[in-house]
Design an enzyme around this catalytic site. Structure first.
Site, PDB file in Angstrom:
ATOM      1  N   SER A   1      37.577 -37.757 -23.334  1.00  0.00           N
ATOM      2  CA  SER A   1      37.105 -38.497 -24.775  1.00  0.00           C
ATOM      3  C   SER A   1      37.887 -37.732 -25.673  1.00  0.00           C
ATOM      4  O   SER A   1      38.203 -36.459 -25.598  1.00  0.00           O
ATOM      5  CB  SER A   1      35.680 -38.509 -24.589  1.00  0.00           C
ATOM      6  OG  SER A   1      35.527 -38.934 -26.108  1.00  0.00           O
TER       7      SER A   1
ATOM      8  N   TYR B   1      28.138 -33.511 -24.094  1.00  0.00           N
ATOM      9  CA  TYR B   1      29.163 -34.487 -23.826  1.00  0.00           C
ATOM     10  C   TYR B   1      30.636 -34.050 -24.378  1.00  0.00           C
ATOM     11  O   TYR B   1      31.368 -34.118 -23.309  1.00  0.00           O
ATOM     12  CB  TYR B   1      28.874 -35.896 -24.645  1.00  0.00           C
ATOM     13  CG  TYR B   1      29.757 -37.035 -24.595  1.00  0.00           C
ATOM     14  CD1 TYR B   1      29.393 -37.967 -23.520  1.00  0.00           C
ATOM     15  CD2 TYR B   1      30.948 -37.030 -25.105  1.00  0.00           C
ATOM     16  CE1 TYR B   1      30.195 -38.808 -23.355  1.00  0.00           C
ATOM     17  CE2 TYR B   1      31.678 -38.079 -24.876  1.00  0.00           C
ATOM     18  CZ  TYR B   1      31.513 -39.157 -23.923  1.00  0.00           C
ATOM     19  OH  TYR B   1      32.490 -40.188 -23.706  1.00  0.00           O
TER      20      TYR B   1
HETATM   21  N1  LIG Z   1      33.364 -46.322 -24.896  1.00  0.00           N
HETATM   22  C1  LIG Z   1      33.796 -45.460 -25.603  1.00  0.00           C
HETATM   23  O1  LIG Z   1      34.109 -45.356 -26.936  1.00  0.00           O
HETATM   24  C2  LIG Z   1      34.455 -44.012 -24.887  1.00  0.00           C
HETATM   25  C3  LIG Z   1      35.144 -43.117 -25.532  1.00  0.00           C
HETATM   26  C4  LIG Z   1      35.618 -42.311 -24.920  1.00  0.00           C
HETATM   27  C5  LIG Z   1      35.224 -42.098 -23.508  1.00  0.00           C
HETATM   28  N2  LIG Z   1      34.577 -42.926 -22.773  1.00  0.00           N
HETATM   29  C6  LIG Z   1      34.179 -42.708 -21.417  1.00  0.00           C
HETATM   30  O2  LIG Z   1      34.546 -43.872 -20.738  1.00  0.00           O
HETATM   31  C7  LIG Z   1      33.866 -43.785 -19.738  1.00  0.00           C
HETATM   32  C8  LIG Z   1      33.343 -45.258 -19.487  1.00  0.00           C
HETATM   33  O3  LIG Z   1      32.355 -45.546 -20.497  1.00  0.00           O
HETATM   34  P1  LIG Z   1      32.256 -46.891 -20.935  1.00  0.00           P
HETATM   35  O4  LIG Z   1      32.258 -46.850 -22.454  1.00  0.00           O
HETATM   36  O5  LIG Z   1      32.763 -48.040 -20.252  1.00  0.00           O
HETATM   37  O6  LIG Z   1      30.354 -47.172 -20.965  1.00  0.00           O
HETATM   38  P2  LIG Z   1      29.644 -48.133 -20.135  1.00  0.00           P
HETATM   39  O7  LIG Z   1      28.241 -47.682 -20.329  1.00  0.00           O
HETATM   40  O8  LIG Z   1      30.027 -49.697 -20.302  1.00  0.00           O
HETATM   41  O9  LIG Z   1      29.882 -47.683 -18.793  1.00  0.00           O
HETATM   42  C9  LIG Z   1      29.827 -46.740 -17.965  1.00  0.00           C
HETATM   43  C10 LIG Z   1      29.317 -46.748 -16.541  1.00  0.00           C
HETATM   44  O10 LIG Z   1      29.240 -45.465 -15.930  1.00  0.00           O
HETATM   45  C11 LIG Z   1      28.171 -45.815 -14.877  1.00  0.00           C
HETATM   46  N3  LIG Z   1      27.684 -44.701 -14.544  1.00  0.00           N
HETATM   47  C12 LIG Z   1      26.600 -43.660 -15.740  1.00  0.00           C
HETATM   48  N4  LIG Z   1      25.919 -42.720 -15.123  1.00  0.00           N
HETATM   49  C13 LIG Z   1      26.473 -42.801 -13.634  1.00  0.00           C
HETATM   50  C14 LIG Z   1      26.011 -42.228 -12.625  1.00  0.00           C
HETATM   51  N5  LIG Z   1      25.115 -41.237 -12.547  1.00  0.00           N
HETATM   52  N6  LIG Z   1      26.513 -42.676 -11.323  1.00  0.00           N
HETATM   53  C15 LIG Z   1      27.276 -43.588 -11.431  1.00  0.00           C
HETATM   54  N7  LIG Z   1      27.524 -44.482 -12.393  1.00  0.00           N
HETATM   55  C16 LIG Z   1      27.197 -44.106 -13.597  1.00  0.00           C
HETATM   56  C17 LIG Z   1      27.404 -46.866 -15.777  1.00  0.00           C
HETATM   57  O11 LIG Z   1      26.395 -47.574 -14.946  1.00  0.00           O
HETATM   58  C18 LIG Z   1      28.473 -47.839 -16.208  1.00  0.00           C
HETATM   59  O12 LIG Z   1      28.899 -48.706 -15.016  1.00  0.00           O
HETATM   60  C19 LIG Z   1      32.782 -42.703 -19.729  1.00  0.00           C
HETATM   61  O13 LIG Z   1      33.367 -41.679 -18.910  1.00  0.00           O
HETATM   62  C20 LIG Z   1      32.846 -42.554 -21.084  1.00  0.00           C
HETATM   63  O14 LIG Z   1      32.513 -41.291 -21.185  1.00  0.00           O
HETATM   64  C21 LIG Z   1      34.010 -43.953 -23.577  1.00  0.00           C
END
Ligand SMILES: NC(=O)c1ccc[n+]([C@@H]2O[C@H](COP(=O)([O-])OP(=O)(O)OC[C@H]3O[C@@H](n4cnc5c(N)ncnc54)[C@H](O)[C@@H]3O)[C@@H](O)[C@H]2O)c1
Length: 275
Positions: free
Chosen positions: A140, A153
């Site tokens: 991230s 985080y």
């Molecule tokens: N959305 C953003 O702006 C952003 C920015 C930087 C990084 N990220 C990273 O991207 C990745 C995906 O996030 P997203 O934005 O798609 O969010 P999201 O909430 O749509 O998806 C996250 C997924 O991870 C799963 N998850 C969470 N805890 C879990 C666990 N204990 N076991 C198995 N699965 C689990 C959730 O069920 C979901 O399917 C994450 O690692 C997040 O930190 C997101």
């Protein structure tokens, strides 16, 4: 479809929501066989059924090493090999420098860092035996600067970046690349407390919330638009494909220019802006 992942197989964690879901769809469209790993079995099974022969679903809680190992083994059993592991799943964390509890710390590290370390640990021996493989971790921009994510985080995501660099240095000699992606502000359910928390919203309310979020996040980037899950899926596709074969130990920032400076303020929810 252009077949950029033809003949390849991948395991994608967190594959039923946001960035993971978009990546599953894109990888399958590019000819990849994909194991969707997640906690939402109903949605995961439905996705796999819709995508046909190219996709399967495995239940996996990434805070549990044994479940990560089992998901990797299930991928090899289903498709015969593991060309790509996208350790993508993650979610918000709790606690600040003066408020965190031991439980907050353990959960954040298991969820965001341990999952990446154990993914590498159990994927690497299989990829070593194959003589090739691509491991992609989701980090991230919160790992890099400012105060854009929660305290734990950001710390855990900074660990993901170093784990990526070091694992790539050690595993490169076996034909394994290890890279991470640092997404900027991507409109996904993570901003509503994670996909589990937002699953209970009625669809019309969820759509309205997502539209508002997308407008808000647009204020944070020089491109004047929110990042979308597909923007990260295309980066993962590049790193997983043969086109990315000489990229290793790299952090690919995909943020529309956000961390270069400028438009970095945007409204967040009570859950915080874990970007
Ligand atoms: N959305 C953003 O702006 C952003 C920015 C930087 C990084 N990220 C990273 O991207 C990745 C995906 O996030 P997203 O934005 O798609 O969010 P999201 O909430 O749509 O998806 C996250 C997924 O991870 C799963 N998850 C969470 N805890 C879990 C666990 N204990 N076991 C198995 N699965 C689990 C959730 O069920 C979901 O399917 C994450 O690692 C997040 O930190 C997101």
């Amino acid at each position: 479809m252009t077949g950029r992942l033809s003949g390849k197989t991948a395991l994608i964690t967190g594959g039923t929501s946001g960035i993971g879901e978009a990546t599953v769809e894109l990888f399958v469209a590019e000819g990849c066989k994909v194991m969707i790993a997640g906690r939402n079995a109903e949605k995961g099974e439905a996705m796999a059924a819709r995508l046909g022969e190219s996709a399967r679903f495995v239940t996996c809680d990434i805070t549990q090493e044994a479940q990560i190992k089992a998901a990797i083994e299930a991928t090899v059993e289903a498709f015969g090999r593991l060309d790509c592991l996208f350790s993508n799943a993650g979610g918000p964390t709790r606690g600040g420098p003066d408020t965190m509890e031991a439980e907050d710390y353990r959960y954040a590290m298991d969820l965001l860092l341990g999952s990446v370390l154990f993914g590498i640990r159990h994927a690497a021996p299989i990829m070593k035996a194959q003589g090739r493989g691509a491991i992609i971790n989701n980090s991230s921009v919160a790992a890099l600067r400012g105060h854009m994510g929660g305290y734990l985080y950001s710390i855990a995501k900074a660990g993901v970046k170093r784990a990526t660099e070091l694992a790539g240095m050690e595993l490169g000699q076996y034909g394994i690349t290890v890279n991470c992606i640092s997404p900027g502000a991507i409109a996904t359910p993570i901003f509503f407390g994670g996909s589990k928390a937002s699953a209970g919203l009625d669809p019309a309310h969820a759509d309205a919330k997502m539209a508002k979020l997308t407008r808000n996040l647009a204020k944070a980037t020089p491109l004047h638009r929110s990042g979308l899950p597909h923007d990260i899926a295309t980066a993962a596709l590049f790193l997983a494909s043969d086109e990315g074969a000489y990229i290793n130990s790299h952090d690919l920032v995909v943020d529309g220019g956000m961390i270069a400076g400028g438009r970095t303020s945007f409204e967040t929810t009570a859950a915080g802006a874990n970007v």
